[in-house]
Design an enzyme around this catalytic site. Structure first.
Site, short mmCIF file in Angstrom:
data_model
loop_
_atom_site.label_atom_id
_atom_site.label_comp_id
_atom_site.label_asym_id
_atom_site.label_seq_id
_atom_site.Cartn_x
_atom_site.Cartn_y
_atom_site.Cartn_z
N LYS A 1 -2.39 5.71 -10.99
CA LYS A 1 -2.48 4.75 -12.10
C LYS A 1 -1.88 5.30 -13.39
CE LYS A 1 -4.88 1.42 -11.35
NZ LYS A 1 -6.22 0.96 -11.01
N SER B 1 21.09 -31.10 -11.56
CA SER B 1 21.24 -32.52 -11.16
C SER B 1 21.91 -32.61 -9.78
CB SER B 1 22.03 -33.30 -12.21
OG SER B 1 23.20 -32.57 -12.53
N GLU C 1 2.01 -9.28 -3.42
CA GLU C 1 1.26 -9.54 -4.66
C GLU C 1 1.84 -10.75 -5.37
OE1 GLU C 1 -1.12 -7.28 -5.03
OE2 GLU C 1 -1.84 -7.43 -7.09
N LYS D 1 3.03 -0.70 -8.83
CA LYS D 1 1.74 -1.31 -8.50
C LYS D 1 1.60 -2.56 -9.37
CE LYS D 1 -3.14 -0.57 -7.72
NZ LYS D 1 -3.54 -1.83 -8.39
N LEU E 1 -6.94 0.36 -2.28
CA LEU E 1 -6.27 1.65 -2.36
C LEU E 1 -7.16 2.64 -3.11
CD1 LEU E 1 -2.80 0.29 -3.48
CD2 LEU E 1 -3.23 1.49 -1.35
N1 LIG Z 1 -0.48 -4.11 -5.83
C1 LIG Z 1 0.66 -3.63 -5.35
O1 LIG Z 1 1.70 -3.74 -6.00
N2 LIG Z 1 0.67 -3.01 -4.06
N3 LIG Z 1 -0.41 -2.92 -3.23
C2 LIG Z 1 0.04 -2.29 -2.15
C3 LIG Z 1 -0.77 -1.97 -0.97
C4 LIG Z 1 -2.09 -2.21 -0.82
C5 LIG Z 1 -2.41 -1.75 0.46
C6 LIG Z 1 -1.26 -1.29 1.04
O2 LIG Z 1 -0.23 -1.45 0.13
N4 LIG Z 1 1.34 -1.96 -2.25
C7 LIG Z 1 1.74 -2.40 -3.44
N5 LIG Z 1 2.99 -2.30 -3.95
#
Ligand SMILES: NC(=O)n1nc(-c2ccco2)nc1N
Length: 324
Positions: free
Chosen positions: A315, A33, A174, A115, A82
């Site tokens: 991955k 508030s 992202e 990622k 990537l």
């Molecule tokens: N998706 C993601 O978290 N990314 N993608 C990159 C990226 C994509 C191209 C260069 O860096 N870096 C991170 N942490």
């Protein structure tokens, strides 16, 4: 400077600071508030003096009427994808290739990031003001989603200037949705008879590509920076990790789960550590992004047609999706 202009600038600075503490540091300094009262005074003064209105004012987070369609945006530097690896041998081969190309037999220092499983976006700041936001699109042409991105509270409309802000700077990062935010959104959607989203990534993408920013403003979107694209009249540190720390100093949101690893063994240790932690994180990740930390070495390595030679996505195995 007139009194009313001084007051408006003071209120904007105060609200920007409170917003940063509330959304990015999760350490609110005032009650909602108290915040709303100051925002109401700012809106009243800006209504009195529309000539003093600026796009970086906290009162301008949720823009005007819905658009018919998104304008296209050309990325000066392509937003590349990537290359992926799925097991240790793949990463060790990447490391070997990097050292071979650089004629470097010593350990390479890598910057390892989570990622995030969301949507890549580009934020363009001019003199520290957010002037445009775009989706990655096909890497060269994206969609202008500025009005929607401005509703994401952790994305500053005005960067905190310590006197070293580049004139033009493109931030890449992202946009994603937390698991809890996704589940709550789906529960509400189900209760109100709207369509539910399959996973947080689709929910984030669907929320960002809303033509009406008022709908986006109600979605629990998050954002972390992961790099810098175009930069004019300014300079950045020589290492990627230090660049990210500099972005944090400008009050841009940067994950605190970033590790600077010297050599491939340290990277693998970090990978296994995060793999164990993964289910405890508040958001989905689908691996690590491992980048050569030195910007000079990145430049030396360059790009293939599709992706940077200085980065790899390592991955995790696919995790069962949250669809409840
Ligand atoms: N998706 C993601 O978290 N990314 N993608 C990159 C990226 C994509 C191209 C260069 O860096 N870096 C991170 N942490």
């Amino acid at each position: 400077m007139e009194q009313i202009e001084k007051r408006i600038l003071k209120l904007r600075k105060q609200l920007q600071h409170w917003e940063y503490l509330y959304y990015s540091e999760a350490t609110p300094e005032v009650t909602d508030s108290e915040y709303d009262l100051v925002m109401a005074e700012l809106r009243m003064l800006e209504a009195k003096r529309p000539d003093l209105l600026t796009i970086d004012s906290p009162s301008q987070r949720i823009g005007g009427q819905a658009q018919k369609k998104f304008r296209r945006v050309h990325h000066d530097f392509p937003m590349l994808s990537l290359d992926n690896v799925f097991e240790e041998a793949g990463f060790l081969l990447f490391d070997k290739r990097v050292r071979k190309k650089l004629n470097h037999d010593k350990d390479i220092t890598y910057c390892c990031e989570l990622k995030l499983d969301g949507l890549a976006v580009s934020l363009l700041y001019d003199n520290g003001k957010l002037i445009r936001a775009a989706t990655r699109g096909d890497g060269t042409i994206g969609e202008d989603i500025t009005a929607n991105v401005r509703t994401i509270r952790t994305i500053p409309l005005q960067l905190k200037d310590h006197g070293n802000l580049p004139k033009i700077m493109e931030i890449r990062g992202e946009v994603f949705m937390s698991k809890a935010g996704f589940l709550h959104l789906n529960e509400t959607a189900k209760r109100e008879g709207y369509k539910v989203f399959v996973n947080p990534r689709n929910a984030a993408a669907g929320s960002l590509r809303q033509l009406n920013p008022e709908i986006t403003a109600k979605r629990p979107l998050m954002f972390y920076c992961y790099g810098v694209g175009l930069i004019k009249e300014g300079k950045l540190p020589k290492s990627h990790w230090e660049c990210l720390q500099q972005l944090k100093a400008w009050e841009l949101p940067v994950s605190n789960q970033i590790c600077r690893c010297i050599g491939s063994v340290a990277v693998l240790n970090f990978y296994w550590k995060i793999k164990k932690l993964r289910s405890l994180l508040e958001f989905d990740i689908d691996g690590l992004v491992i980048k050569v930390d030195s910007l000079a070495l990145q430049q030396h390595l360059g790009f293939t047609a599709r992706s940077p030679r200085w980065a790899i996505a390592y991955k995790f195995p696919v995790q069962e999706q949250l669809t409840r």
